[in-house]
Write a protein that holds these residues in place. Structure first.
Motif, PDB file in Angstrom:
ATOM      1  N   GLY A   1      -0.764  -5.011  -3.651  1.00 16.56           N
ATOM      2  CA  GLY A   1       0.044  -3.823  -3.385  1.00 16.56           C
ATOM      3  C   GLY A   1       1.484  -3.980  -3.847  1.00 16.56           C
ATOM      4  O   GLY A   1       2.182  -2.989  -4.093  1.00 16.56           O
ATOM      5  N   LYS A   2       1.929  -5.213  -4.017  1.00 18.68           N
ATOM      6  CA  LYS A   2       3.290  -5.471  -4.501  1.00 18.68           C
ATOM      7  C   LYS A   2       3.482  -4.915  -5.914  1.00 18.68           C
ATOM      8  O   LYS A   2       4.581  -4.487  -6.270  1.00 18.68           O
ATOM      9  CB  LYS A   2       3.564  -6.987  -4.463  1.00 18.68           C
ATOM     10  CG  LYS A   2       4.952  -7.366  -4.898  1.00 18.68           C
ATOM     11  CD  LYS A   2       6.005  -6.925  -3.902  1.00 18.68           C
ATOM     12  CE  LYS A   2       7.374  -7.406  -4.313  1.00 18.68           C
ATOM     13  NZ  LYS A   2       8.453  -6.611  -3.765  1.00 18.68           N
TER      14      LYS A   2
ATOM     15  N   ILE B   1       2.213  -2.131  -7.004  1.00 18.23           N
ATOM     16  CA  ILE B   1       2.483  -0.701  -6.800  1.00 18.23           C
ATOM     17  C   ILE B   1       3.942  -0.512  -6.394  1.00 18.23           C
ATOM     18  O   ILE B   1       4.642   0.352  -6.939  1.00 18.23           O
ATOM     19  CB  ILE B   1       1.532  -0.120  -5.733  1.00 18.23           C
ATOM     20  CG1 ILE B   1       0.076  -0.337  -6.129  1.00 18.23           C
ATOM     21  CG2 ILE B   1       1.817   1.366  -5.505  1.00 18.23           C
ATOM     22  CD1 ILE B   1      -0.918  -0.139  -5.005  1.00 18.23           C
ATOM     23  N   ASP B   2       4.403  -1.335  -5.453  1.00 12.06           N
ATOM     24  CA  ASP B   2       5.798  -1.258  -5.007  1.00 12.06           C
ATOM     25  C   ASP B   2       6.758  -1.501  -6.171  1.00 12.06           C
ATOM     26  O   ASP B   2       7.735  -0.766  -6.347  1.00 12.06           O
ATOM     27  CB  ASP B   2       6.064  -2.275  -3.893  1.00 12.06           C
ATOM     28  CG  ASP B   2       5.290  -1.970  -2.626  1.00 12.06           C
ATOM     29  OD1 ASP B   2       4.875  -0.805  -2.442  1.00 12.06           O
ATOM     30  OD2 ASP B   2       5.092  -2.915  -1.825  1.00 12.06           O
TER      31      ASP B   2
ATOM     32  N   MET C   1      -4.877   1.336 -10.697  1.00  9.38           N
ATOM     33  CA  MET C   1      -5.214   0.003 -10.183  1.00  9.38           C
ATOM     34  C   MET C   1      -6.729  -0.136 -10.155  1.00  9.38           C
ATOM     35  O   MET C   1      -7.421   0.712  -9.582  1.00  9.38           O
ATOM     36  CB  MET C   1      -4.700  -0.176  -8.750  1.00  9.38           C
ATOM     37  CG  MET C   1      -3.215  -0.330  -8.612  1.00  9.38           C
ATOM     38  SD  MET C   1      -2.612  -1.948  -9.080  1.00  9.38           S
ATOM     39  CE  MET C   1      -3.224  -2.972  -7.751  1.00  9.38           C
TER      40      MET C   1
ATOM     41  N   HIS D   1      -9.665  -2.415  -8.618  1.00  4.79           N
ATOM     42  CA  HIS D   1      -9.733  -3.321  -7.467  1.00  4.79           C
ATOM     43  C   HIS D   1     -11.120  -3.314  -6.859  1.00  4.79           C
ATOM     44  O   HIS D   1     -11.975  -2.491  -7.235  1.00  4.79           O
ATOM     45  CB  HIS D   1      -8.683  -2.922  -6.420  1.00  4.79           C
ATOM     46  CG  HIS D   1      -8.808  -1.496  -5.970  1.00  4.79           C
ATOM     47  ND1 HIS D   1      -9.657  -1.105  -4.967  1.00  4.79           N
ATOM     48  CD2 HIS D   1      -8.196  -0.367  -6.407  1.00  4.79           C
ATOM     49  CE1 HIS D   1      -9.553   0.209  -4.786  1.00  4.79           C
ATOM     50  NE2 HIS D   1      -8.676   0.683  -5.663  1.00  4.79           N
TER      51      HIS D   1
ATOM     52  N   HIS E   1     -10.072  -2.826  -0.877  1.00  3.59           N
ATOM     53  CA  HIS E   1      -8.698  -2.320  -0.887  1.00  3.59           C
ATOM     54  C   HIS E   1      -8.705  -0.813  -0.718  1.00  3.59           C
ATOM     55  O   HIS E   1      -9.518  -0.111  -1.327  1.00  3.59           O
ATOM     56  CB  HIS E   1      -7.980  -2.685  -2.192  1.00  3.59           C
ATOM     57  CG  HIS E   1      -7.778  -4.144  -2.363  1.00  3.59           C
ATOM     58  ND1 HIS E   1      -6.775  -4.849  -1.719  1.00  3.59           N
ATOM     59  CD2 HIS E   1      -8.442  -5.059  -3.105  1.00  3.59           C
ATOM     60  CE1 HIS E   1      -6.850  -6.120  -2.053  1.00  3.59           C
ATOM     61  NE2 HIS E   1      -7.846  -6.275  -2.895  1.00  3.59           N
TER      62      HIS E   1
ATOM     63  N   PHE F   1      -5.799   2.199  -0.814  1.00  2.46           N
ATOM     64  CA  PHE F   1      -4.406   2.560  -1.041  1.00  2.46           C
ATOM     65  C   PHE F   1      -4.138   4.034  -0.757  1.00  2.46           C
ATOM     66  O   PHE F   1      -3.113   4.576  -1.147  1.00  2.46           O
ATOM     67  CB  PHE F   1      -4.014   2.250  -2.498  1.00  2.46           C
ATOM     68  CG  PHE F   1      -4.166   0.802  -2.865  1.00  2.46           C
ATOM     69  CD1 PHE F   1      -3.288  -0.150  -2.357  1.00  2.46           C
ATOM     70  CD2 PHE F   1      -5.184   0.385  -3.707  1.00  2.46           C
ATOM     71  CE1 PHE F   1      -3.422  -1.493  -2.700  1.00  2.46           C
ATOM     72  CE2 PHE F   1      -5.321  -0.949  -4.061  1.00  2.46           C
ATOM     73  CZ  PHE F   1      -4.440  -1.893  -3.553  1.00  2.46           C
TER      74      PHE F   1
ATOM     75  N   HIS G   1      -0.723   5.438   0.515  1.00  5.36           N
ATOM     76  CA  HIS G   1       0.500   5.300  -0.279  1.00  5.36           C
ATOM     77  C   HIS G   1       1.027   6.688  -0.650  1.00  5.36           C
ATOM     78  O   HIS G   1       0.255   7.579  -1.007  1.00  5.36           O
ATOM     79  CB  HIS G   1       0.219   4.483  -1.549  1.00  5.36           C
ATOM     80  CG  HIS G   1       1.461   4.057  -2.244  1.00  5.36           C
ATOM     81  ND1 HIS G   1       2.167   4.903  -3.075  1.00  5.36           N
ATOM     82  CD2 HIS G   1       2.141   2.886  -2.225  1.00  5.36           C
ATOM     83  CE1 HIS G   1       3.218   4.262  -3.551  1.00  5.36           C
ATOM     84  NE2 HIS G   1       3.227   3.034  -3.045  1.00  5.36           N
TER      85      HIS G   1
ATOM     86  N   HIS H   1      -8.991   8.313  -5.745  1.00  8.27           N
ATOM     87  CA  HIS H   1      -9.762   7.073  -5.815  1.00  8.27           C
ATOM     88  C   HIS H   1     -11.121   7.401  -6.422  1.00  8.27           C
ATOM     89  O   HIS H   1     -11.720   8.416  -6.084  1.00  8.27           O
ATOM     90  CB  HIS H   1      -9.952   6.475  -4.411  1.00  8.27           C
ATOM     91  CG  HIS H   1     -10.895   5.310  -4.409  1.00  8.27           C
ATOM     92  ND1 HIS H   1     -12.206   5.433  -4.031  1.00  8.27           N
ATOM     93  CD2 HIS H   1     -10.729   4.008  -4.759  1.00  8.27           C
ATOM     94  CE1 HIS H   1     -12.801   4.252  -4.135  1.00  8.27           C
ATOM     95  NE2 HIS H   1     -11.919   3.376  -4.572  1.00  8.27           N
TER      96      HIS H   1
ATOM     97  N   THR I   1      -7.925   3.259  -8.339  1.00 13.73           N
ATOM     98  CA  THR I   1      -7.052   4.116  -7.553  1.00 13.73           C
ATOM     99  C   THR I   1      -5.935   4.566  -8.477  1.00 13.73           C
ATOM    100  O   THR I   1      -5.343   3.760  -9.198  1.00 13.73           O
ATOM    101  CB  THR I   1      -6.482   3.403  -6.325  1.00 13.73           C
ATOM    102  OG1 THR I   1      -7.577   3.042  -5.464  1.00 13.73           O
ATOM    103  CG2 THR I   1      -5.533   4.305  -5.547  1.00 13.73           C
TER     104      THR I   1
END
Length: 189
Positions: free
Chosen positions: A127-128, A130-131, A147, A149, A153, A155, A158, A164, A173
């Motif tokens: 998730g980092k 994405i941040d 993403m 995955h 997971h 997300f 967010h 998704h 996602t």
């Protein structure tokens, strides 16, 4: 793996067995590009491919005529393979960077239309990415972060979550850097 569309359509690419990768399946890749095709003109996009591995997605974007593709991977065997392959395919629109994807997105100042990230499924803290993408404003207006995955997971909470999709063991996602103009239109409908 094969290139699905563009100037190298149907071209098979055989990666060495010693690469520490799990390439996106052809079914997953074809589904992803069918979705993206509805939103982007590939010959106008700037793409960042994080955790590039074999370069599977980078080749697909390059074959479809992307303005530029940056393939980032921390493993030297992967970046060497991608360099050899883009030379063989004569992709002058692809740059290869050997660096950790987290560090790259934390320091990057370029902007992209599409960012694709395919971290190892078992990797912690994905998730980092994405941040980093949104905190550092790496997406152009209406740009997308995709993403890939595992099913473990989620997300969906967010604020930039869009959608998704699941294709067997492959999960995508989508996050969108929605402009106010497009966001208002969506609210009015």
């Amino acid at each position: 793996m094969r290139i699905i569309s563009g100037k190298n359509r149907g071209r098979q690419i055989i990666a060495p067995d010693n690469l520490p990768v799990r390439p996106t399946t052809d079914m997953g890749k074809e589904s992803l590009f069918n979705i993206l095709n509805n939103y982007f003109y590939f010959d106008r996009v700037r793409v960042l491919d994080l955790f590039s591995g074999t370069g599977n997605l980078a080749y697909e974007f390059a074959s479809r005529g992307a303005v530029s593709v940056i393939a980032v991977d921390s493993d030297q065997r992967c970046t060497n393979f991608i360099r050899k392959t883009i030379e063989k395919l004569q992709y002058h629109n692809v740059a290869v960077i050997r660096q950790d994807a987290f560090a790259y997105t934390a320091a990057c100042r370029q902007k992209f239309d599409i960012i694709f990230a395919d971290p190892p499924y078992e990797m912690e803290g994905i998730g980092k990415i994405i941040d980093n993408v949104f905190n550092n404003e790496l997406l152009l207006p209406d740009g997308w972060l995709v993403m890939e995955h595992s099913k473990y997971h989620d997300f969906s909470s967010h604020p930039k979550f869009y959608e998704h999709r699941n294709y067997g063991k492959v999960n995508f996602t989508f996050f969108v850097n929605m402009t106010e103009e497009n966001g208002e239109e969506a609210e009015d409908e």
